[in-house]
Every structure is written in structure tokens, then in C-alpha cells.
Scaffold this motif. Sequence first.
Motif, PDB file in Angstrom:
ATOM      1  N   UNK A 487      59.360  31.554  15.002  1.00 16.81           N
ATOM      2  CA  UNK A 487      59.655  31.380  13.797  1.00 16.81           C
ATOM      3  C   UNK A 487      58.198  30.525  13.215  1.00 16.81           C
ATOM      4  N   UNK A 488      57.395  29.680  13.931  1.00 18.39           N
ATOM      5  CA  UNK A 488      56.295  29.204  13.497  1.00 18.39           C
ATOM      6  C   UNK A 488      55.421  30.280  13.454  1.00 18.39           C
ATOM      7  N   UNK A 489      55.231  31.387  14.262  1.00 16.88           N
ATOM      8  CA  UNK A 489      54.294  32.384  14.351  1.00 16.88           C
ATOM      9  C   UNK A 489      54.535  33.449  13.046  1.00 16.88           C
ATOM     10  N   UNK A 490      55.959  33.377  12.716  1.00 15.29           N
ATOM     11  CA  UNK A 490      56.170  34.183  11.248  1.00 15.29           C
ATOM     12  C   UNK A 490      55.892  33.752  10.288  1.00 15.29           C
ATOM     13  N   UNK A 491      55.653  32.219  10.174  1.00 19.24           N
ATOM     14  CA  UNK A 491      55.350  31.625   9.015  1.00 19.24           C
ATOM     15  C   UNK A 491      54.104  31.839   8.352  1.00 19.24           C
ATOM     16  N   UNK A 492      53.972  32.394   6.995  1.00  8.23           N
ATOM     17  CA  UNK A 492      52.602  32.614   6.487  1.00  8.23           C
ATOM     18  C   UNK A 492      51.852  31.244   6.503  1.00  8.23           C
ATOM     19  N   UNK A 493      50.353  31.495   6.789  1.00  9.33           N
ATOM     20  CA  UNK A 493      49.530  30.549   7.044  1.00  9.33           C
ATOM     21  C   UNK A 493      49.465  30.056   5.666  1.00  9.33           C
ATOM     22  N   UNK A 494      49.423  28.471   5.329  1.00  9.36           N
ATOM     23  CA  UNK A 494      49.436  27.855   4.136  1.00  9.36           C
ATOM     24  C   UNK A 494      49.063  26.325   4.595  1.00  9.36           C
ATOM     25  N   UNK A 495      48.215  25.745   3.834  1.00  6.33           N
ATOM     26  CA  UNK A 495      47.958  24.175   3.985  1.00  6.33           C
ATOM     27  C   UNK A 495      49.022  23.321   3.356  1.00  6.33           C
ATOM     28  N   UNK A 496      49.825  24.041   2.477  1.00 10.09           N
ATOM     29  CA  UNK A 496      51.161  23.289   1.710  1.00 10.09           C
ATOM     30  C   UNK A 496      50.715  22.061   0.917  1.00 10.09           C
ATOM     31  N   UNK A 497      49.595  22.191   0.256  1.00 10.81           N
ATOM     32  CA  UNK A 497      49.205  21.069  -0.518  1.00 10.81           C
ATOM     33  C   UNK A 497      49.434  21.084  -1.998  1.00 10.81           C
ATOM     34  N   UNK A 498      50.088  22.179  -2.542  1.00 14.95           N
ATOM     35  CA  UNK A 498      50.447  22.455  -3.869  1.00 14.95           C
ATOM     36  C   UNK A 498      51.774  22.201  -4.195  1.00 14.95           C
ATOM     37  N   UNK A 499      52.268  21.629  -5.090  1.00 20.11           N
ATOM     38  CA  UNK A 499      53.950  21.361  -4.956  1.00 20.11           C
ATOM     39  C   UNK A 499      54.622  22.700  -4.727  1.00 20.11           C
TER      40      UNK A 499
END
Length: 611
Positions: A487-499
Motif C-alpha cells: 500500500x505504501x508503494x501504491x501511495x502517490x509521492x507527496x510531502x503532505x505539507x499543504x492542508x
Amino acid sequence: MQHGFARIGVAIPKVTVADCEKNLAEIKALVTKADAAMVDVLAFPELALTGATCGDLFFQSTLLEAAERALGDLITHTKGLRPLVAVGLPMMADAKIWNCVAVISDGTLLGLVPKTCAPDQTITYLFNQTIPISQELCFSCTDSPSLTVGIDGDKSDAAVLLNLAADPEQIGGAETRRSMIAHQSAQHKAIYVYAGTGTGESSTDAVFSGHGLIAENGHILLETQRFQPDSHLSYCDADIELLQKERCVNTSSTQLKNTPPDVRRIPFHLPAVTRPLVRTVSSTPHLPPGPVNGHCEEIFALQTAALRQRLDASRSKTAVLGISGGLDSTLALLVTANAYKVMGRNKSDILAITMPGFGTTARTHANAECLMKLLGVTTRDIPIEAACTQHFADIGHDPAICDTTYENAQARERTQILMDIANQTGGLVIGTGNLSEMALGWSTYGGDHMSMYAVSAGVPKTLVRKVTEWLAQSDRYTPELTETLQDILRTPVSPELLPTDAAGKNHQNTEAIIGPYELHDFFLYYVVRCGFSPAKIVCLAEAAFAGEYNRAAIIKWLEVFYRRFFAAQFKRSCTPDGPQVCAVSLSPRSGWQMPSDAAGDAWLRELERLK
């Protein structure tokens, strides 16, 4: 040469033993085909004009005279044709019969190179001209000085070495030959061309397979099918520029140290042409040829060994990592857990910390928690929203303005937490950044840019993914942990810093912002490892990613790469220690060194001209 590539051909004619006229017809047809394919250098087998199995017929004047007439006819045939042709035949000179390689260009016989027992820089009078005969001849292209051609051995520092051969085939011989040719090309930092005689040679006591091989710096570029019944031509584009750069870097090259001073260079001409690239270009140049799983296992072992050494040397009581539920921190944690296993240490001394912020999604947070729990490490969850909100108030920043300050404050808050917990526990902060992020400057200075040991600093993002995929597909972990990794491999790459939005989703996609990592890692290899020009890198990328990215997209993202690469050097100048595991290193100590204020305008101007 176009972009530093020379088109090298191997021509295996169907031989009629001792019939020079028939052999000449086959050879002329192959030369004509090679010209149509815009081949630069063409190698035929040993004694191709007569056949290699004539035995005592080589001492018959009838055969020798027929071979000489055939050579004269072939020289005339090459007038106006492109290839530099190397063809084998017996020749009488100095009252001896020599097994020679005749080198011909555009209707001119440039020289004769005996394969054995060579005279020392002699000449013969042939076709109304004096012809040099020596093993110490090197043929140099006047239009592309880096294209130099030598015959069979190490008498010169030629970029292309031709081995015209007549080796009988035996069981296991092909594999031995492949290994030998690859080794010779690596030893000499050269293009090594092997042309073996084949169909039509006498089978009285041996079999000949017509094996052709072209190797470049240790790697086989081209291999012909053996035992073909008819004449055949094979060719590929070899990278002369790459070899020149390898020789500059590797000053221990045999040619660089031992070039004989008496080598005679003979010029030949090759007009410039534009032609499509005939070459297989890997989209993952950081990986050498061979099974991907084997390379992934080696990368993981290298990272583990490096971290184990650093943990021992620092006498750290704990290893401290920030875990986001993304690929980079996942691999760093897996490496750390493996290092502890190898060292026989308790994994409870690994302190894995999640630090959810304004953009953290439920999916990544859950995956982080599951990963830590299933690996058996000590876990902590420290939300950072309140600390960042207080920090915004302290510096007078409106939290509704989601700019660089908003994003970087979160990264620096997380790094502060990790560093302070490491101080509390006598620990070592393990960095989770990778080589691609270092190249692009995709990190917060003083935030995730900093750690006490960057275990993935030598691993590009595409290989972070491949190693994690390999681990997920192995039998190392429980089914539950394997599913978490998938599932981690399927997750889009993102810094997740914006709300996140009202549905709790984060739409900040890294590759949509800076470009595809597979392209950037490709660019990184050829910019840093090879020093190629933008035009050549675009050419290679078009071949490697045909059907995936068009020329406009490649140029667009290469421009992004150059802009970010030059702008980010100040970050690389003060990066923490981390092991090199691939051919490219950006370490300011042992890898890439560049002034932080260097200008990239020359590279960007070249890209503009390509648009």
C-alpha cells in the motif's frame, strides 16, 4: 559523429573457400548495405577474401594473385561509400606471406596490418602507391578526432579495436568469447569488435559459427546469431564520447599509461550525417546490466553495512527516525531494522516517530503506524500542528498563507523533534532523504535536509522504489507487513505539507510539481556520471522512454532539472554523511564538487535551442 556516437558494423559473408571472386561479390554487397545504413566502421572476418581454411593453398601464387585483384576491385567499389572497411586477406610482402587486415576508406587503401609476425614499419608498392604495413597503425577520423580505429591488440590507444578472427567453434566457446570481448573492452576503455568467420568455411576438421560481437567498456552492445546460412550485416551505435570521458576519469587505463610513441596515425574522412539512434538505452542507467533483484539485494546490503558501521562507531544507544508512511522513510526504517538484526541488538532501541501535520492523510499515518508496530520498534506519535501554529504566531506569519514558510516550518519542526529526542536517548538521527532529492534540492534546508547519517543518500528515488518492491515481494516479512508495504508503494509521492481537503485528501503531488522521478534520475546519471550535453541527454532519453515521453516533455523536465540542480548546490555543500551505492555520488567530500554560485545559463541556452 552525431552526439559522439559512431556506428560500428560487423559483416559476416558466406565464404567459398579459395574463390576470391565469389567472396568479393558477397563482401561488396555487404559494404553497400553498410553504406545505406550509414555505418562508420565495418569489420569483416579474418581472411574473408579467400576463406580462412585454405591451408597450403595460401602458398599458391594463383590464390595470392586472385586475392590481390579482389582487393583492388573492393577498393574501387568503396569509392563514394561511407564505411571505413577492414577486411582480411593473405598478402605477399618482403618475400613473405602475411595474414593481413586491409583498411580501406573511400576508394583508398590506407594500410595493411599483419595479424602476426609483423614487420617493423615497412611499406609495399601496391596498386601504384606505397602502402604502410605494420601492426602499429592507427586510423584517425579527421572529422571526429575522438574516433580512432586500431586492429587486433593494444598497439595504440584507439577508441575502436577490431579483431578479425577465424576461431573454430567448440562447446562453451561462445560464452568464453563473450567474456573475453567484454573484458578486452573494459581493460582498454574501448569499443571492441569481434568478427568471426562462419558459413562456407571448410568443416574438414572444425566448425565455424560466424560469431560477431561488439562490446563497449565492459558491456556487450551487439551479438550476432551464430551459424547463419547466408551473409549478414549487424551494426549498432557505440558511444565514443563516453569512452573519452571514462579515460579522462580512469587514468589507470592501459592505453593512457603505455601508448607507444611510434604508433603511426593515418587519417580518414567521414562526412557528417543525421541518423536515428540504433542502440538500446536503459531507462534505469543507475542499475548495471543483470537481474534487478540481485542489484536490489546488494543495495540493501550496502545500506545495512554502512549503517551498522556508523552505529558501532558512534556508540549510539538508539536510532531515531521520522516515519511518514511514504517510501523514503519506509526504506530507511527497513534498513535500520535489518542493521539491528545483523548486529544482534534489540529493535526496541529503534525510536520511530510519526509527526502528523496539517497535510498528513489518514492513509499515510495508518501505514506508518502499522509499519512501526509490525517491525517491533519503539513508536511515538507527536502531532506538530500546535507547535507550528505557535511558531507562526511567534514570527508573525498568517497560517492561512500556505507558502514556503508554511511548508518549511513543518519540516524544521520535525527535524527539531528528532534531534532533541536523539539527545535525550543518546541516539543517532537516521536521515530518510535520497539521492534524487539531493540533486533537485527537494528538501527543507535545516529540516529534512539534515540528519546525523543519511542512509539513502546514495540511492536515487527510482531505486528506493525498486528496493522496497523487492523487499515487499520477498519472504522476509509477515503477510500483514507485506500488504502494508504494497500500500505504501501504491501511495502517490507527496510531502503532505499543504492542508488536506474536506474529505481528508492531500492533492500535493511531488512529480506533478517537479517532474517524473524516472526522468530526473535518468538525467542525473548522464549529467553527473557522464557529463553529457543537454542535446545528447535528450537524444538518449528519447530512445530510453520512447512511447512514454515525447521530446517536448523531455526538454521541459530537463530544464527543470538543470534549474533546480544548479540552485540546490548550497544544500549539497553541507549534507550529512551517507554511503555511495551507485555510480553517482553527490557527496561534497567524495563525489560531486561544484561552486554553490555556479551559473547554469549555458546549459539552459542549449536547451532553448533544442525546443
